[in-house]
Structures are given as C-alpha cells and as structure tokens.
Design a protein around this motif. Structure first.
Motif, PDB file in Angstrom:
ATOM      1  N   GLY A 126       0.790  -1.227   0.000  1.00 39.88           N
ATOM      2  CA  GLY A 126       0.000   0.000   0.000  1.00 39.88           C
ATOM      3  C   GLY A 126       0.825   1.280   0.000  1.00 39.88           C
ATOM      4  O   GLY A 126       0.290   2.359   0.249  1.00 39.88           O
TER       5      GLY A 126
ATOM      6  N   GLY B 235      -0.141   3.941  -2.829  1.00 41.22           N
ATOM      7  CA  GLY B 235      -1.369   4.639  -2.455  1.00 41.22           C
ATOM      8  C   GLY B 235      -1.154   5.625  -1.328  1.00 41.22           C
ATOM      9  O   GLY B 235      -1.653   6.756  -1.368  1.00 41.22           O
TER      10      GLY B 235
ATOM     11  N   ALA C 148      -4.419  -3.461 -12.625  1.00 41.74           N
ATOM     12  CA  ALA C 148      -5.419  -3.452 -11.543  1.00 41.74           C
ATOM     13  C   ALA C 148      -4.899  -2.771 -10.276  1.00 41.74           C
ATOM     14  O   ALA C 148      -5.658  -2.091  -9.578  1.00 41.74           O
ATOM     15  CB  ALA C 148      -5.861  -4.882 -11.228  1.00 41.74           C
ATOM     16  N   VAL C 149      -3.634  -2.932  -9.963  1.00 41.33           N
ATOM     17  CA  VAL C 149      -3.077  -2.330  -8.750  1.00 41.33           C
ATOM     18  C   VAL C 149      -3.098  -0.804  -8.860  1.00 41.33           C
ATOM     19  O   VAL C 149      -3.500  -0.113  -7.915  1.00 41.33           O
ATOM     20  CB  VAL C 149      -1.652  -2.864  -8.459  1.00 41.33           C
ATOM     21  CG1 VAL C 149      -1.021  -2.135  -7.292  1.00 41.33           C
ATOM     22  CG2 VAL C 149      -1.700  -4.364  -8.190  1.00 41.33           C
ATOM     23  N   SER C 150      -2.680  -0.260  -9.989  1.00 41.98           N
ATOM     24  CA  SER C 150      -2.727   1.194 -10.164  1.00 41.98           C
ATOM     25  C   SER C 150      -4.166   1.699 -10.185  1.00 41.98           C
ATOM     26  O   SER C 150      -4.445   2.801  -9.715  1.00 41.98           O
ATOM     27  CB  SER C 150      -1.988   1.618 -11.433  1.00 41.98           C
ATOM     28  OG  SER C 150      -0.593   1.658 -11.190  1.00 41.98           O
ATOM     29  N   ALA C 151      -5.083   0.901 -10.705  1.00 43.62           N
ATOM     30  CA  ALA C 151      -6.497   1.290 -10.681  1.00 43.62           C
ATOM     31  C   ALA C 151      -6.982   1.402  -9.231  1.00 43.62           C
ATOM     32  O   ALA C 151      -7.737   2.317  -8.895  1.00 43.62           O
ATOM     33  CB  ALA C 151      -7.342   0.286 -11.460  1.00 43.62           C
ATOM     34  N   ARG C 152      -6.515   0.506  -8.362  1.00 39.63           N
ATOM     35  CA  ARG C 152      -6.890   0.589  -6.941  1.00 39.63           C
ATOM     36  C   ARG C 152      -6.305   1.839  -6.286  1.00 39.63           C
ATOM     37  O   ARG C 152      -6.949   2.463  -5.445  1.00 39.63           O
ATOM     38  CB  ARG C 152      -6.480  -0.676  -6.195  1.00 39.63           C
ATOM     39  CG  ARG C 152      -7.391  -1.853  -6.471  1.00 39.63           C
ATOM     40  CD  ARG C 152      -7.211  -2.993  -5.502  1.00 39.63           C
ATOM     41  NE  ARG C 152      -5.892  -3.587  -5.510  1.00 39.63           N
ATOM     42  CZ  ARG C 152      -5.489  -4.539  -6.356  1.00 39.63           C
ATOM     43  NH1 ARG C 152      -6.305  -5.002  -7.266  1.00 39.63           N
ATOM     44  NH2 ARG C 152      -4.277  -5.022  -6.282  1.00 39.63           N
ATOM     45  N   VAL C 153      -5.091   2.226  -6.670  1.00 36.07           N
ATOM     46  CA  VAL C 153      -4.509   3.475  -6.152  1.00 36.07           C
ATOM     47  C   VAL C 153      -5.378   4.645  -6.610  1.00 36.07           C
ATOM     48  O   VAL C 153      -5.716   5.516  -5.807  1.00 36.07           O
ATOM     49  CB  VAL C 153      -3.047   3.658  -6.612  1.00 36.07           C
ATOM     50  CG1 VAL C 153      -2.534   5.049  -6.258  1.00 36.07           C
ATOM     51  CG2 VAL C 153      -2.148   2.576  -5.999  1.00 36.07           C
TER      52      VAL C 153
ATOM     53  N   GLU D 216      -8.534   4.648  -7.388  1.00 34.96           N
ATOM     54  CA  GLU D 216      -9.795   4.613  -6.626  1.00 34.96           C
ATOM     55  C   GLU D 216      -9.593   5.159  -5.217  1.00 34.96           C
ATOM     56  O   GLU D 216     -10.435   5.889  -4.698  1.00 34.96           O
ATOM     57  CB  GLU D 216     -10.337   3.189  -6.561  1.00 34.96           C
ATOM     58  CG  GLU D 216     -10.902   2.703  -7.870  1.00 34.96           C
ATOM     59  CD  GLU D 216     -11.264   1.227  -7.858  1.00 34.96           C
ATOM     60  OE1 GLU D 216     -10.864   0.492  -6.912  1.00 34.96           O
ATOM     61  OE2 GLU D 216     -11.939   0.795  -8.803  1.00 34.96           O
ATOM     62  N   ARG D 217      -8.476   4.796  -4.591  1.00 34.48           N
ATOM     63  CA  ARG D 217      -8.176   5.275  -3.241  1.00 34.48           C
ATOM     64  C   ARG D 217      -8.072   6.796  -3.206  1.00 34.48           C
ATOM     65  O   ARG D 217      -8.394   7.432  -2.203  1.00 34.48           O
ATOM     66  CB  ARG D 217      -6.874   4.623  -2.752  1.00 34.48           C
ATOM     67  CG  ARG D 217      -6.519   4.929  -1.335  1.00 34.48           C
ATOM     68  CD  ARG D 217      -5.331   4.109  -0.884  1.00 34.48           C
ATOM     69  NE  ARG D 217      -4.914   4.504   0.442  1.00 34.48           N
ATOM     70  CZ  ARG D 217      -3.829   4.081   1.038  1.00 34.48           C
ATOM     71  NH1 ARG D 217      -3.052   3.201   0.438  1.00 34.48           N
ATOM     72  NH2 ARG D 217      -3.516   4.493   2.242  1.00 34.48           N
TER      73      ARG D 217
ATOM     74  N   TRP E 248      -8.446   8.693 -15.529  1.00 34.04           N
ATOM     75  CA  TRP E 248      -9.228   8.699 -14.309  1.00 34.04           C
ATOM     76  C   TRP E 248      -9.190  10.130 -13.799  1.00 34.04           C
ATOM     77  O   TRP E 248      -8.150  10.787 -13.860  1.00 34.04           O
ATOM     78  CB  TRP E 248      -8.583   7.794 -13.251  1.00 34.04           C
ATOM     79  CG  TRP E 248      -8.642   6.332 -13.560  1.00 34.04           C
ATOM     80  CD1 TRP E 248      -8.087   5.684 -14.629  1.00 34.04           C
ATOM     81  CD2 TRP E 248      -9.274   5.336 -12.768  1.00 34.04           C
ATOM     82  NE1 TRP E 248      -8.328   4.344 -14.546  1.00 34.04           N
ATOM     83  CE2 TRP E 248      -9.066   4.100 -13.396  1.00 34.04           C
ATOM     84  CE3 TRP E 248      -9.991   5.367 -11.569  1.00 34.04           C
ATOM     85  CZ2 TRP E 248      -9.546   2.902 -12.888  1.00 34.04           C
ATOM     86  CZ3 TRP E 248     -10.469   4.178 -11.051  1.00 34.04           C
ATOM     87  CH2 TRP E 248     -10.252   2.962 -11.712  1.00 34.04           C
TER      88      TRP E 248
END
Length: 184
Positions: A124, A127, A154-159, A161-162, A178
């Motif tokens: 994490g 993020g 997917a990992v950068s997409a989660r960042v 989103e965060r 985004w």
C-alpha cells in the motif's frame, strides 16, 4: 501573473514541491542527487510491463532529474512537482510520485503518476504516498486530479480509486483517464 519569455510564450510561476510525511513514508522534493539511488529502484524490468520502456541508466536519470528539478516545462505551460519516496525512518529510495500541473481555464489540474519498486510493492505504499501528495495539492490551488492508468494494471487502478478518482471514457495509448474534482 505570467511573464513573457524571449520566445514570447506565456510563462507561469509554478509552485514548488514541499517535503511531505506519512506514518511510514518520507516524500522528498526531487533533486538531481536522487538519480544514483533511483537507478537501483527503477532497475527491475517488471516495472515497465504496462508503461513500456527500459530501466534508465544513471546518465539518463541524471539528465531527466536535471530537467524535472527545474519545476516546469521548457515553454512554462506545465509545472512539475516530483517527490522521491523513502521509508520514514530513512533508507534507500523506493519510488516516486509526480504531479504535472496545467491550467484548464482558471482551474489548476494535477496529472498524477506514481511508482514503487518491485521489492516494496503489495504494502500500500504507492497509495499512501500518492494520497499524501493529493491531500497537499489543494493547498497550492489544485482543484482537479487526474491520472492515466493502463487498462490492465489493476493495482494502479486501486490506487486511483483510493484517491477518489473514477475512470472516464478517454483512452490514450492503452491508458484510461481517471479523474475527480478534489474534495480533500
């Protein structure tokens, strides 16, 4: 607030990066001296799976950091804020966060990018570091955040989103835009 350069282009005075901290991380404004240790952080070829390219050499990275440390594009139309990420207690650099500032009308927009070296991923840290930058940016007038994220990352997409960003329909070279209006 702009001044004219010798080539008659509009030049804006851009804010400078400030040192930031989180519980686990220290974010230092980029300096050319960071190039030597960042060569190691940027060496794993897996880092380029979604972005393409090759690990930079020390000379290439020093030249890049010399340009970036100026804090703006050559024509002055974009401001560059860059931070080197390291553990809060000290130690080697483990990545970076950057924010490219532009104006969209009167609105100040930050285009964010982040990277954490392979050995430090999965905790994490990207993020956390990027969220610290995103929380600081409104203090310099940024009202809109955006990032381009590869569709398969997917990992950068989660960042993203965060950070409160949402995907748009804009796609450039396999990367989706985004964005969000800051509410931090």
């Amino acid at each position: 607030m702009g001044v004219r350069s010798t080539c008659d282009a509009q030049v804006t005075s851009w804010p400078r990066a400030e040192a930031l901290r989180t519980d686990r991380l220290s974010l230092e404004p980029l300096a050319v001296r960071h190039a030597r240790e960042m060569v190691t952080a940027l060496a794993p070829r897996d880092l380029y799976r979604f972005t393409g390219g090759e690990p930079p050499t020390s000379d290439e990275l020093e030249a890049r950091y010399r340009r970036q440390a100026r804090g703006q594009s050559q024509d002055g139309r974009a401001g560059w804020l860059n931070w080197i990420i390291r553990p809060a207690g000290g130690g080697l650099a483990i990545g970076f966060v950057q924010a490219t500032l532009t104006r969209r009308g009167v609105e100040l927009v930050a285009d964010l990018a982040w990277l954490v070296t392979v050995s430090e991923q999965g905790r994490g840290l990207a993020g956390e570091a990027t969220l610290a930058v995103a929380a600081w940016l409104p203090s310099i007038g940024v009202r809109r955040l955006q990032a381009y994220v590869h569709q398969d990352h997917a990992v950068s997409a989660r960042v993203a989103e965060r950070l409160g960003l949402a995907p748009t329909s804009t796609l450039v070279d396999g990367e989706m835009l985004w964005e969000a209006i800051t509410v931090l």
